[in-house]
Design a protein around this motif. Sequence first.
Motif, short mmCIF file in Angstrom:
data_model
loop_
_atom_site.label_atom_id
_atom_site.label_comp_id
_atom_site.label_asym_id
_atom_site.label_seq_id
_atom_site.Cartn_x
_atom_site.Cartn_y
_atom_site.Cartn_z
N LEU A 1 0.84 -1.20 0.00
CA LEU A 1 0.00 0.00 0.00
C LEU A 1 0.87 1.24 0.00
CD1 LEU A 1 -2.60 -0.96 2.76
CD2 LEU A 1 -2.85 -1.24 0.29
N SER A 2 0.54 2.20 -0.84
CA SER A 2 1.13 3.53 -0.78
C SER A 2 0.17 4.40 0.02
CB SER A 2 1.32 4.09 -2.19
OG SER A 2 1.78 5.43 -2.13
N TYR A 3 0.63 4.95 1.12
CA TYR A 3 -0.30 5.66 1.99
C TYR A 3 0.32 6.93 2.57
CZ TYR A 3 2.18 3.91 6.16
OH TYR A 3 3.12 3.65 7.12
N ASN A 4 -0.55 7.80 3.05
CA ASN A 4 -0.15 9.00 3.78
C ASN A 4 -0.83 8.97 5.14
OD1 ASN A 4 -0.16 9.65 0.75
ND2 ASN A 4 1.06 11.32 1.58
N LEU A 5 -0.09 9.31 6.16
CA LEU A 5 -0.62 9.27 7.52
C LEU A 5 -0.36 10.59 8.21
CD1 LEU A 5 -1.82 7.64 9.92
CD2 LEU A 5 0.52 6.97 10.49
N LYS A 6 -1.43 11.18 8.71
CA LYS A 6 -1.31 12.37 9.57
C LYS A 6 -1.50 11.90 11.00
CE LYS A 6 -3.06 17.05 10.34
NZ LYS A 6 -3.07 16.94 11.81
N ARG A 7 -0.47 12.01 11.79
CA ARG A 7 -0.50 11.50 13.15
C ARG A 7 -1.03 12.54 14.12
NH1 ARG A 7 2.95 6.91 13.32
NH2 ARG A 7 4.25 6.73 11.45
N SER A 8 -1.83 12.08 15.08
CA SER A 8 -2.23 12.95 16.17
C SER A 8 -0.99 13.36 16.96
CB SER A 8 -3.21 12.23 17.10
OG SER A 8 -3.29 12.88 18.36
N PRO A 9 -0.92 14.62 17.39
CA PRO A 9 0.25 15.04 18.19
C PRO A 9 0.23 14.49 19.61
CG PRO A 9 -1.34 16.83 18.02
CD PRO A 9 -1.84 15.74 17.13
N LEU B 1 -8.80 7.28 14.81
CA LEU B 1 -8.23 7.19 13.46
C LEU B 1 -9.35 7.34 12.45
CD1 LEU B 1 -5.80 6.52 11.54
CD2 LEU B 1 -6.60 4.15 11.62
N MET B 2 -9.20 8.28 11.52
CA MET B 2 -10.10 8.40 10.38
C MET B 2 -9.45 7.71 9.19
SD MET B 2 -12.66 9.11 8.53
CE MET B 2 -13.71 9.97 9.71
N VAL B 3 -10.13 6.74 8.63
CA VAL B 3 -9.66 6.04 7.43
C VAL B 3 -10.36 6.67 6.23
CG1 VAL B 3 -9.51 3.82 6.26
CG2 VAL B 3 -9.30 3.93 8.76
N TRP C 1 -11.17 16.59 8.96
CA TRP C 1 -11.35 16.06 10.31
C TRP C 1 -10.55 16.84 11.34
CZ3 TRP C 1 -15.17 13.43 8.64
CH2 TRP C 1 -15.10 12.84 7.38
N THR C 2 -9.28 17.06 11.06
CA THR C 2 -8.47 17.83 12.00
C THR C 2 -8.74 19.32 11.88
OG1 THR C 2 -6.63 17.79 10.42
CG2 THR C 2 -6.64 16.11 12.14
N GLU C 3 -9.07 19.79 10.66
CA GLU C 3 -9.38 21.20 10.51
C GLU C 3 -10.70 21.56 11.15
OE1 GLU C 3 -6.78 22.23 6.49
OE2 GLU C 3 -8.97 22.18 6.35
N SER C 4 -11.53 20.55 11.47
CA SER C 4 -12.76 20.80 12.22
C SER C 4 -12.52 20.79 13.72
CB SER C 4 -13.81 19.73 11.87
OG SER C 4 -14.17 19.81 10.50
N GLY C 5 -11.27 20.60 14.11
CA GLY C 5 -10.93 20.71 15.52
C GLY C 5 -10.82 19.40 16.28
N HIS C 6 -10.82 18.26 15.60
CA HIS C 6 -10.78 16.98 16.28
C HIS C 6 -9.36 16.43 16.32
CE1 HIS C 6 -15.16 16.80 16.41
NE2 HIS C 6 -15.14 17.25 15.16
N VAL D 1 -5.20 10.49 10.73
CA VAL D 1 -5.91 10.27 9.47
C VAL D 1 -5.04 9.40 8.57
CG1 VAL D 1 -6.99 11.34 7.45
CG2 VAL D 1 -7.01 12.55 9.66
N LEU D 2 -5.62 8.30 8.10
CA LEU D 2 -4.93 7.39 7.19
C LEU D 2 -5.55 7.50 5.81
CD1 LEU D 2 -2.97 5.01 6.61
CD2 LEU D 2 -4.82 3.48 7.33
N ALA D 3 -4.72 7.81 4.81
CA ALA D 3 -5.19 7.95 3.44
C ALA D 3 -4.36 7.07 2.53
CB ALA D 3 -5.11 9.42 2.99
N VAL D 4 -4.90 5.92 2.17
CA VAL D 4 -4.22 5.01 1.23
C VAL D 4 -4.58 5.44 -0.19
CG1 VAL D 4 -4.10 2.63 0.39
CG2 VAL D 4 -4.20 3.08 2.86
#
Length: 559
Positions: free
Chosen positions: A167-175, A182-184, A209-214, A218-221
Amino acid sequence: MKKWNRGVKHVSCMLALTLSLSVIWPGTTGAASAQVTQIQANTFVGDPGEMVESFDITVSDVEKYKNLKASDFDITGNYDGYPLNAAGEIVQDNYEDDGITLSMKDHTIHMTVKPFKYPGGLKSEFAVTSQLYPELSFDKKSVNQVKTRTVDEFEKAEFTASNGVTLSYNLKRSPSKEAKPLMVWLHGGGEVGTDGRNHLTANRGAVVWTESGHDTSVLAVQYPENYSFKIYNNAEQLPIMKVYFEAQVELIQKLVAEGEVDPDRIYLSGVSSGGGGAFRFLMQYPDLFAGAIIVAAKDTVADYTGSVDAFKQELKGIVDVPMWIMHAQNDPTTDSRTSSLAYQALTEMGAKQVHLTLYDDAYMDSRRFYGGLKHWSWVPAFNNKEVIASLFRLHKGTAGEQTGPSSEHGVKPTEPVTRAQIAVILSDVLKLSEGTEDYPYVDSAPDWATQAIAKVTKAGLMKGIGNQRFAPESEVTRAQMAVIVDQILTNKDWKPATDSVELVFGDVDSKHWAHAAIQNSARAGVMTGVSKGKFDMKQTVTGAQLERIMERLEQVGTK
């Protein structure tokens, strides 16, 4: 891995262009004059896709531009990103007011603009010109760096699963250091490929999701090619989709095991091809997700020209999954009957937490979604903050667990469980055979636990603590629970993948007596870190945690 079949339903060239929203990377040819050493575009993902809001122009001789004014510039090819008019014609109405403001710091001219589609539209790309200072004129080819809000926080990587799929994916990790949701995210068909970026910028599905303040990861394959319509009848492509989801679940389980993701707060969202994929993902793994937002779904479930019965047959396993289904009623690309029949099937089977929103033509036209743009129902969907907030309030399988007592001999959700209580639960859930006639330890145990302790001892799941003592009233630590879980996994003939990586827990030494058990329980997705890189071996196991551990054990297959 065999790629998706290329035989997809034909749509008009114009529609494909308006939906693809593809990104063209800027060139690196530099500015027209040596005076300019760098031009950076600062972008964000808006409703129509990637938008630019400012430029940073770095110059060698800043003193030359001390009298620079906004009126010295003109921008062409700038528009708001909506490429169709009410007649369905391709348009690109440039702004009359470019909204330029200037500021200067050190050697950099900061130019704020009225946000426009980057790098331009279907008719022309943008160009910034200055007659007074022609060396400051530039276009997309002159931009040598792009900074994109939120998107730049995603890490690009690859993951090869035990089934051989990469899988080629991008992951934005919670700080946060604690395990977080996790939003898939499943992108649309216009964003397939290997560029690692288009599926993040084509619409707000990856960033909202994060820009809404949560506080969420976020996992984006990114999938290499799109799949055909009616995949439910495609014997070649459907197995490919299934193994991709298998690989994605293995990646998710790795994040859970490492303490990065809360396994009870995994959410799913997809649009268009990704929306159809979301239905199939839920069907394949009905116990994985706490909830889902599915928009403009492609026809992956059943024939939308047929009866609701076929949808009932396919969706019967996800009746209890909360979901919001959204679609434009007259979507010209993906037929909304897929969404309406899915909703009808689920509600007729007793679903209580499924919602359907169909946007009619009047609504879509009022927001300038003309013609082919009626496929863009994700724009109103992702602007619905109430729905997004409702999704993130969901917590899988924990309703009422935090306060009510259990019938399992005093087990309470928020209190530590004892060795006797665990023995009883293991004996009941695993349906263990009878043990020895007598309680096999020298210390005493409650009458309600003696036979259960004998059973778990005979099965090898629990042992005494030494000197022929069982210590039934002692509380159980997470390290001790991992050893119990590991033995159950052994009895189930579960084995980790031969190429599975070592999970890193900073508080577990490789020589610790529970190290191997902790690794196996985490790789199987049964026990996870309590935070990033931390297992917390000495923490006691509560009743609620034990219940979730037993639920996950039931879902573990053999390898």
